[in-house]
Enzyme design. Structure first.
Site, PDB file in Angstrom:
ATOM      1  N   GLU A  89       0.567  -1.187  -0.138  1.00 52.48           N
ATOM      2  CA  GLU A  89      -0.009  -0.084   0.022  1.00 52.48           C
ATOM      3  C   GLU A  89       0.977   1.346   0.262  1.00 52.48           C
ATOM      4  O   GLU A  89       0.666   1.989   0.806  1.00 52.48           O
ATOM      5  CB  GLU A  89      -1.033   0.203   1.324  1.00 52.48           C
ATOM      6  CG  GLU A  89      -2.015  -0.795   1.260  1.00 52.48           C
ATOM      7  CD  GLU A  89      -2.843  -0.959   0.235  1.00 52.48           C
ATOM      8  OE1 GLU A  89      -2.882   0.088  -0.208  1.00 52.48           O
ATOM      9  OE2 GLU A  89      -3.840  -1.775  -0.065  1.00 52.48           O
ATOM     10  N   GLU A 135      -4.119 -10.390  -0.585  1.00 52.65           N
ATOM     11  CA  GLU A 135      -4.616 -10.716   1.047  1.00 52.65           C
ATOM     12  C   GLU A 135      -5.950 -11.276   0.329  1.00 52.65           C
ATOM     13  O   GLU A 135      -6.421 -10.269  -0.806  1.00 52.65           O
ATOM     14  CB  GLU A 135      -5.160  -8.978   1.729  1.00 52.65           C
ATOM     15  CG  GLU A 135      -3.684  -9.003   2.407  1.00 52.65           C
ATOM     16  CD  GLU A 135      -3.414  -7.340   2.686  1.00 52.65           C
ATOM     17  OE1 GLU A 135      -4.745  -6.876   3.193  1.00 52.65           O
ATOM     18  OE2 GLU A 135      -1.943  -6.485   2.450  1.00 52.65           O
TER      19      GLU A 135
HETATM   20  C1  IPT Z   1      -5.343  -3.668   3.752  1.00 57.44           C
HETATM   21  C2  IPT Z   1      -3.552  -3.606   4.028  1.00 57.44           C
HETATM   22  O1  IPT Z   1      -2.738  -3.890   3.037  1.00 57.44           O
HETATM   23  C3  IPT Z   1      -3.273  -4.320   5.448  1.00 57.44           C
HETATM   24  O2  IPT Z   1      -2.264  -3.918   6.372  1.00 57.44           O
HETATM   25  C4  IPT Z   1      -4.350  -4.308   6.343  1.00 57.44           C
HETATM   26  O3  IPT Z   1      -4.904  -2.807   6.430  1.00 57.44           O
HETATM   27  C5  IPT Z   1      -5.820  -4.970   5.668  1.00 57.44           C
HETATM   28  O4  IPT Z   1      -6.160  -4.009   4.695  1.00 57.44           O
HETATM   29  C6  IPT Z   1      -6.842  -4.691   6.576  1.00 57.44           C
HETATM   30  O5  IPT Z   1      -6.887  -5.091   7.251  1.00 57.44           O
HETATM   31  S1  IPT Z   1      -5.656  -2.236   2.851  1.00 57.44           S
HETATM   32  C7  IPT Z   1      -7.697  -2.448   2.595  1.00 57.44           C
HETATM   33  C8  IPT Z   1      -8.032  -1.156   2.614  1.00 57.44           C
HETATM   34  C9  IPT Z   1      -7.526  -2.893   1.084  1.00 57.44           C
END
Ligand code: IPT
Length: 957
Positions: A408, A478
């Site tokens: 990010e 993720e």
């Molecule tokens: C995404 C991040 O990469 C991770 O660090 C964490 O924040 C996660 O989301 C949420 O728990 S960013 C999200 C805005 C897609």
């Protein structure tokens, strides 16, 4: 200004170039971990640097543990933000209020230390440190989760050395470290003094590839200082820089074969652990040793509820072992290189690693990425410094197959510069970065939280996109946001990973809840320390609770990603068959022992070994089960087949269950209630079979000896984090919409209590104030004199635009009814889109143990597919048979109390009542706290429904 380095974009000065890190060698090392003298000031320059001079009187100072964070040791407090910088965004400047910890460590050298050079190594300091030894300044550095070394031999004394470290919480580096986690300043990883004898190791790079056509490994160790490389097991004894090819067993996450070797230099012998493997993108997929791999991964932040990001060896090993035991085969080290010992564990136990650089600038999204450091050349040296410190430190780990530029951080030239640096230094690994939709710098297309239909399109190659991306493999860096109850929909993703070669799996967000141990709250989350800006319990979104107890989400994930699928196969006459599919990428099934068992009414009546052919990776076998044993009729029977480790492994004992499957042979016979009994009106009560009802309201009062309170329709659940959703998700956010509709405050209008020859029927309308939607709900009670049957019919009225949270009845039993036994899915919690791990059986527990301790309380604890259940007190009990099967939940507080609670410590068990919820249907969970909502097939729409329960009082005999 003396502290101008703090907000200088440059990474630091005085430290040595980065190099390979290794855990041990025969050169002496002195750990400087332990108790250090500590003084906290409110600003970077509140104190001058005279404390660094030998002889400074620190007797009035406090002490802190190193490694550690001072905010977790009684000095100041932690702050949690997701992506917001907790200070004004004015890069590279940081606030004047800049908590600064002065640290002092006094040490003598061991008697046998020897002369010559020495290095002082810091494995991690957040966020900026300035260092002095014996009054001489060594330099200063940033890059919190990266190592920094200083040459100190010339400054050491045999006794009375004084190491002084000034640590600033905020620095220009903080702009590059905007990860979603607690801000935790301090010297949080090891500090070590390393003896560097003459002729000792400098940097070295182990290149160990595997040719799967020839089953040969090729080894070459490039070393800054010339020497020899020996691997006795392979008969290797070559000069550094010399290449040698020999037959070997390859390293994979499934078969983590390591060969012990030694880098022999004139002044030092460094143990090597060599794993031969080759990673490449071929035919548009990521292959290791020529095979496509599938990531069954997790994102792992380093976290301990007491010590924050300072992890002890036992905790790291526990993480790696828990991953292996739950069928996880990959880790993304979100969002920074982990403690180096964790990578040793990945090498040893077998986990694919995406090693991610310590870089995130997410907060710049608030200013449309204006001034983003990754697109500003002034910052590029700092970015390359970070990339180099990661790659140089970790390059000798076979488990690391992919470098990730960070998380990010938007897009920009600085990222390209990092990628170019990494490619030049280590062309033998792949590069990942999610924030680059054009895939300009990366070897794979990576996304976070894409919905299922998009994953399907990507898998089919129908997603279009820039040319550079179309031919690349796809991963979900993720997905499956494990915040609170959930995630739902994992099995549906897994099917898409298995269906399309391009879809190479993903990494659940995330491994562990970052709840901090707290006397007031049990576990604390954002806002609990009075932070000015915070993001609440978004920091608790892991598959493990903060104390590392697996959550139902992890149990589900283990089942969904199991490397062996066991399902009904072709029957052969009377004998049932099972199909066993090998979903490993490399291994056959010979390391597993299979066993069958047959349960009748939940009791195992026969079992035995099941012979399964070795079955190569990707292949399947049909195996016939024995003749079914003779068993009692009507109680239900089921075959269970399990795949167990046939031998001890470093992460699981012989007998550890890897995979399982069930075939239901017979369902329990439905309970008949022929409905002869006539209701009778008495004094204020109607009696019917074992039950009594209020004559005026028709409310159920007793069943046999059991007093029953408040039995009625219930559609409300305490919204989960996934129900509540995240503002940026496109799907409607049900939690807030349900509340706005008033589903938590529905009223029950009584329309009629009808007493007929064979039934008591209570007609009601259930609806919230202020709206025209309602649920016409009839309760029809009948009895055969012994049992009591309830049939609930529900007809929605008005336009329901939202799904219902649940549809069922709830009732209150006396608090003594705390024992629970059921035949159905168990042993743990399940919901419609997270129920793969529920296995059919007879389960015993008690109401207290049925609660799942989500750090922020919310709906939890349902058991799926319950055919019958018994709630028991020491004297008596109540049996409930479902027609059809139902969802069972029981708790010692009301749904309203659960909903109102913010921490587990808010939940106070009632001394009077156990609330039991018998649900015909539940709405799914989804993953909307940061991902897509509930898939259509798991949505609970308001529709006409009818469902029954049969209640039978049990006497205590
Ligand atoms: C995404 C991040 O990469 C991770 O660090 C964490 O924040 C996660 O989301 C949420 O728990 S960013 C999200 C805005 C897609």
């Amino acid at each position: 200004m003396s502290h101008s380095y703090v907000d200088d974009v440059r990474p630091g000065s005085g430290s040595l170039p980065p190099r390979a890190r290794y855990a041990t060698s025969d050169a002496a090392a002195l750990s400087l971990n332990g108790s250090w003298r500590f003084r906290l000031s409110a600003t970077a320059d509140a104190e001058d640097d005279s404390f660094a001079a030998p002889g400074h009187d620190s007797s009035g100072w406090d002490e802190v543990r190193v490694p550690g964070h001072w905010v977790l040791q009684g000095h100041g407090a932690p702050v949690y933000t997701n992506h917001l910088y907790p200070f004004p965004v004015d890069p590279p400047r940081v606030p004047t209020e800049n908590p600064t910890g002065d640290h002092l460590r006094y040490f003598d050298l061991p008697g046998d230390w020897g002369g010559g050079d020495a290095l002082l190594r810091f494995d991690g300091v957040e966020s900026c440190a300035r260092v002095w030894l014996n009054g001489r300044e060594l330099g200063e550095f940033k890059g919190s989760r990266l190592p920094h070394e200083f040459a100190v031999g010339h400054l050491l004394r045999a006794e009375g050395n004084v190491l002084a470290v000034r640590v600033h919480q905020w620095s220009s580096g903080s702009y590059l470290e905007d990860q979603d986690q607690w801000w935790l300043p301090g010297i949080f990883r090891d500090v070590t003094l390393l003896h560097r004898p003459a002729g000792c190791a400098g940097d070295f790079f182990v290149h160990a590839s595997y040719d799967h056509h020839r089953a040969e490994g090729t080894l070459r160790v490039d070393s800054e200082r010339a020497g020899r490389v020996t691997v006795p097991e392979l008969g290797i004894d070559v000069a550094t820089g010399e290449q040698v090819t020999v037959p070997v067993r390859p390293w994979t996450a499934e078969t983590p074969r390591l060969y012990d070797g030694t880098l022999v230099l004139p002044g030092e012998r460094v143990p090597l652990r060599i794993g031969f493997r080759t990673v490449a993108v071929e035919d548009g997929v990521i292959k290791v040793n020529g095979e496509r791999i599938l990531f069954r991964g997790v994102n792992r932040h380093e976290f301990h509820p007491d010590t924050g990001r300072a992890l002890d060896a036992g905790t790291m090993r526990r993480d790696a072992e828990l991953m292996k035991r739950h069928n996880i085969n990959a880790v993304r080290t979100s969002h920074y290189p982990p403690h180096p010992d964790f990578l040793d564990l990945c090498d040893e136990l077998g986990l694919w690693v995406i090693d991610e650089c310590d870089l995130e600038t997410h907060g710049f999204v608030e200013q449309d990425w204006h001034d983003n450091p990754v697109d500003d050349d002034r910052w590029t040296p700092a970015l390359i410094d970070r990339a180099a410190r990661m790659v140089e430190r970790d390059k000798n780990h076979p488990s690391v197959i992919i470098w990730s530029l960070g998380n990010e951080a938007g897009t920009g030239r600085g990222l390209t510069a990092m990628a170019e640096w990494i490619r030049a230094r280590d062309p033998e690994r792949l590069i990942h970065y999610e924030g680059d939709p054009g895939c300009r710098d990366t070897d794979m297309y990576s996304r976070m939280y894409p919905p299922h239909d998009e994953v399907d399109r990507i898998g089919r190659g129908l997603d279009g996109g820039p040319a550079a991306r179309r031919g690349l493999p796809f991963i979900l860096c993720e997905y499956g946001h494990a915040m609170g109850n959930g995630p739902g929909g994992l099995a549906d993703y897994q099917r898409l990973f298995e269906a399309h070669p391009r879809n190479q799996g993903g990494f659940i967000w995330e491994w562990i809840d970052h709840g901090l141990t707290d006397a007031r709250f049990g576990f604390a989350y954002g806002g609990d320390f009075g932070e000015e800006l915070h993001d609440g319990n978004f920091v608790c979104d892991g598959l493990l609770f903060p104390d590392r107890t697996p959550s139902p989400g992890l149990i589900e994930y283990k089942k969904v990603i199991e490397p062996v699928r066991i399902e009904a196969g072709a029957a052969d006459g009377a004998a049932a068959g099972v199909r066993i599919t090998n979903l490993y990428d490399f291994s056959d099934l010979s390391h597993l022992a299979f066993e069958w068992s047959f349960q009748s009414g939940g009791e195992t009546v026969a079992h035995g070994p099941l012979t399964v052919p070795p079955t190569a990776a990707g292949a399947w076998a049909e195996v016939r089960l024995p003749e079914p044993p003779v068993s009692e009729k009507g109680v239900g029977s089921v075959w269970t087949v399990r795949a167990l480790l046939a031998e001890d492994t470093p992460w699981g004992r012989l007998g550890h269950e890897v995979a399982w499957g069930q075939l239901e042979a017979a369902r329990p016979a439905p309970v008949q209630v022929p409905g002869h009994d006539r209701p009778a009106r008495g004094q204020g009560l109607i009696t019917l079979g074992p039950a009594s009802f209020d004559v005026r309201t028709g409310e159920l009062r007793t069943i046999g000896p059991v007093a029953v309170a408040g039995a009625r329709l219930n559609v409300w659940r305490a919204p989960t984090d996934n129900d509540n959703g995240a503002p940026w998700q496109p799907d409607p956010r049900n939690g807030p919409l349900w509340r706005a509709l008033g589903l938590h405050r529905v009223r029950h209008r009584l329309d009629a209590v009808e007493v007929t020859d064979d039934a008591v029927t209570v007609r009601t309308r259930v609806a919230p104030a202020g709206r025209d939607v309602g649920l016409l709900t009839d309760y029809r009670w009948t009895s055969d004199g012994v049992r009591l049957r309830l049939t609930v019919s529900v007809v929605p009225q008005g336009r329901w635009r939202l799904p219902l949270p649940r549809l069922g009845i709830r009732l209150g039993l006396p608090a003594s009814y705390g024992g629970v036994r059921w035949y159905g899915g168990g042993p743990g919690e399940a919901y419609p889109d997270s129920r793969s791990a529920a296995r059919l059986g007879l389960w015993h527990t008690d109401v207290d143990a049925m609660q799942t301790p989500y750090v922020r309380p919310q709906e939890n604890g349902a058991r799926a597919d319950v055919r019958w259940a018994e709630l028991t007190s020491p004297q008596a009990g109540l049996r409930i048979d479902g027609d059809p099967a139902f969802w069972l939940t029981a708790r010692r507080w009301t749904t309203g109390q659960l909903d109102a609670a913010e921490h587990l410590t808010d939940l106070v068990p009632s001394a009077e009542t156990v609330w039991v919820e018998l649900d015909h249907l539940q709405h799914g969970l989804g993953s909307q706290s940061c991902g897509p909502g509930v898939l259509p097939e798991y949505r609970l729409d308001a529709r006409p429904a009818e469902f029954s329960f049969v209640f039978t009082p049990l006497d205590g005999a």
